[in-house]
Design a protein around this motif. Structure first.
Motif, PDB file in Angstrom:
ATOM      1  N   GLN A  99       0.845  -1.194   0.000  1.00  0.00           N
ATOM      2  CA  GLN A  99       0.000   0.000   0.000  1.00  0.00           C
ATOM      3  C   GLN A  99       0.881   1.246   0.000  1.00  0.00           C
ATOM      4  N   PRO A 100       0.734   2.143  -0.967  1.00  0.00           N
ATOM      5  CA  PRO A 100       1.550   3.359  -0.969  1.00  0.00           C
ATOM      6  C   PRO A 100       1.125   4.294   0.170  1.00  0.00           C
ATOM      7  N   ASN A 101       2.061   4.599   1.043  1.00  0.00           N
ATOM      8  CA  ASN A 101       1.761   5.482   2.171  1.00  0.00           C
ATOM      9  C   ASN A 101       3.067   5.879   2.843  1.00  0.00           C
ATOM     10  N   ALA A 102       2.972   6.843   3.764  1.00  0.00           N
ATOM     11  CA  ALA A 102       4.158   7.319   4.470  1.00  0.00           C
ATOM     12  C   ALA A 102       3.731   8.013   5.752  1.00  0.00           C
ATOM     13  N   ALA A 151      -3.640   5.340  12.549  1.00  0.00           N
ATOM     14  CA  ALA A 151      -4.039   5.799  11.211  1.00  0.00           C
ATOM     15  C   ALA A 151      -3.767   7.283  10.966  1.00  0.00           C
ATOM     16  N   PRO A 152      -4.004   8.184  11.953  1.00  0.00           N
ATOM     17  CA  PRO A 152      -3.758   9.612  11.694  1.00  0.00           C
ATOM     18  C   PRO A 152      -2.307   9.958  11.403  1.00  0.00           C
ATOM     19  N   LEU A 153      -1.372   9.044  11.677  1.00  0.00           N
ATOM     20  CA  LEU A 153       0.027   9.335  11.407  1.00  0.00           C
ATOM     21  C   LEU A 153       0.329   9.366   9.912  1.00  0.00           C
ATOM     22  N   PHE A 154      -0.435   8.635   9.115  1.00  0.00           N
ATOM     23  CA  PHE A 154      -0.134   8.483   7.692  1.00  0.00           C
ATOM     24  C   PHE A 154      -0.606   9.688   6.891  1.00  0.00           C
ATOM     25  N   ILE A 155       0.002   9.879   5.720  1.00  0.00           N
ATOM     26  CA  ILE A 155      -0.379  11.002   4.866  1.00  0.00           C
ATOM     27  C   ILE A 155      -1.783  10.818   4.308  1.00  0.00           C
ATOM     28  N   ALA A 213      13.715  12.723  14.858  1.00  0.00           N
ATOM     29  CA  ALA A 213      12.607  12.422  13.946  1.00  0.00           C
ATOM     30  C   ALA A 213      12.978  11.292  12.987  1.00  0.00           C
ATOM     31  N   ALA A 214      11.948  10.682  12.443  1.00  0.00           N
ATOM     32  CA  ALA A 214      12.123   9.622  11.451  1.00  0.00           C
ATOM     33  C   ALA A 214      11.043   9.753  10.392  1.00  0.00           C
ATOM     34  N   VAL A 215      11.404   9.444   9.163  1.00  0.00           N
ATOM     35  CA  VAL A 215      10.464   9.433   8.042  1.00  0.00           C
ATOM     36  C   VAL A 215      10.414   8.011   7.501  1.00  0.00           C
ATOM     37  N   ALA A 216       9.202   7.477   7.343  1.00  0.00           N
ATOM     38  CA  ALA A 216       9.030   6.116   6.853  1.00  0.00           C
ATOM     39  C   ALA A 216       8.119   6.111   5.638  1.00  0.00           C
TER      40      ALA A 216
END
Length: 314
Positions: free
Chosen positions: A94-97, A249-253, A107-110
């Motif tokens: 699933q495309p998401n980040a 869920a609210p963490l995702f774009i 900080a971290a970006v996933a």
């Protein structure tokens, strides 16, 4: 103003947690709930990023393991005047980040493999810039804390509902009917109210992150295109980890859960169509500003055009 509103919403969620504690164990239950909330918030502050990344099986990468992705994050972080965040890849179609961490220094970006495989470089830059905007606005800490409290309220409410515990029981072990009704209402309403508060915080932050991300990457239409692609794929490709942990869920774009497309009280994110419309409007304004700047530059150049001395004009 956003900081004050978020602080008030977080205080409201803590009060809900204490209310459920009261109806389970009276004053002592309320005090215990307050203590638990404080401990959870402290623990979340220091460790929530690690928990979320571990929950989704994220693996950290560097410039050697994923050069294009890592270097893009580094470039955008410098553009956003942020320290270099840790970079993670999640093996998920699933495309998401999402971004996480208690502050820009930690900080971290996933991003999922599905995201890296389905977007162009400009679209990926827009998504990463959006996540960096969350980091710059300190949204990652806010959303982590609200996710923790919301999950705890739901867990405590379920415990009270299924255990049949209540406050103010008499000496014969039978509770006051009014108290029982109040407890039932609280354990049903409190998790629902916490969910609404969490969603309200998330939706407000997403619009700001879209705007900030578009400014960082300089291409609001690329971000709009990415949102459209991600939203379409999310409806078709499930994210099992997110389905089992809906509080994240609210963490995702884009909301990774199914059935969350409408911009209403039950959506953790604004409607994608509304976000795209806002970005397109922003693109028009940015282009108008560029054209205005170009016109001013040309006018100034015209005024300062070299003129032959009078003695040469004779």
């Amino acid at each position: 103003m956003n900081f004050i509103r978020t602080a008030m919403l977080l205080a409201f969620m803590t009060a809900l947690f204490m209310a459920v504690g009261y109806f389970i164990g009276g004053i002592n239950g309320m005090l215990i709930a307050l203590l638990i909330a404080a401990v959870m918030n402290l623990y979340s502050y220091w460790n929530a990023d690690k928990l979320v990344l571990r929950m989704y099986g994220a693996r950290e990468v560097n410039a050697r393991a994923a050069p294009e992705f890592y270097n893009l994050v580094s470039l955008l972080a410098r553009a956003a005047s942020l320290p270099q965040p840790r970079v993670y890849i999640i093996d998920n179609p699933q495309p998401n980040a999402f971004a996480t961490g208690r502050n820009p220094q930690h900080a971290a970006v996933a991003a999922t493999t599905g995201l890296l495989q389905s977007l162009t470089r400009d679209e990926l830059a827009g998504v990463i810039a959006h996540e960096l905007a969350h980091i710059r606005h300190h949204d990652t800490l806010t959303m982590t804390l609200t996710a923790t409290i919301a999950g705890a309220i739901s867990m405590l409410g379920n415990f009270a509902l299924f255990s049949g515990q209540g406050a103010n029981r008499n000496s014969e072990g039978q509770g006051n009917p009014l108290t029982a009704i109040a407890m039932l209402v609280s354990v049903l309403v409190a998790p629902f109210a916490a969910m609404l508060v969490q969603m309200a915080i998330s939706r407000t932050r997403e619009y700001e992150a879209d705007k900030g991300g578009a400014e960082i990457c300089g291409k609001p239409l690329a971000l709009a295109s990415a949102l459209q692609k991600i939203a379409g794929a999310v409806r078709k490709i499930p994210n099992e980890e997110a389905e089992h942990n809906p509080a994240t869920a609210p963490l995702f774009i884009i909301n990774p859960l199914h059935g969350q497309g409408a911009d209403n009280l039950f959506s953790t994110h604004p409607a994608t169509e509304n976000r795209i419309a806002a970005l397109r409007k922003m693109a028009r304004v940015m282009n108008a500003d560029i054209e205005d700047d170009f016109s001013r530059i040309m006018a100034k150049a015209q005024e300062s055009r070299y003129k032959r001395p009078k003695w040469l004009q004779k």
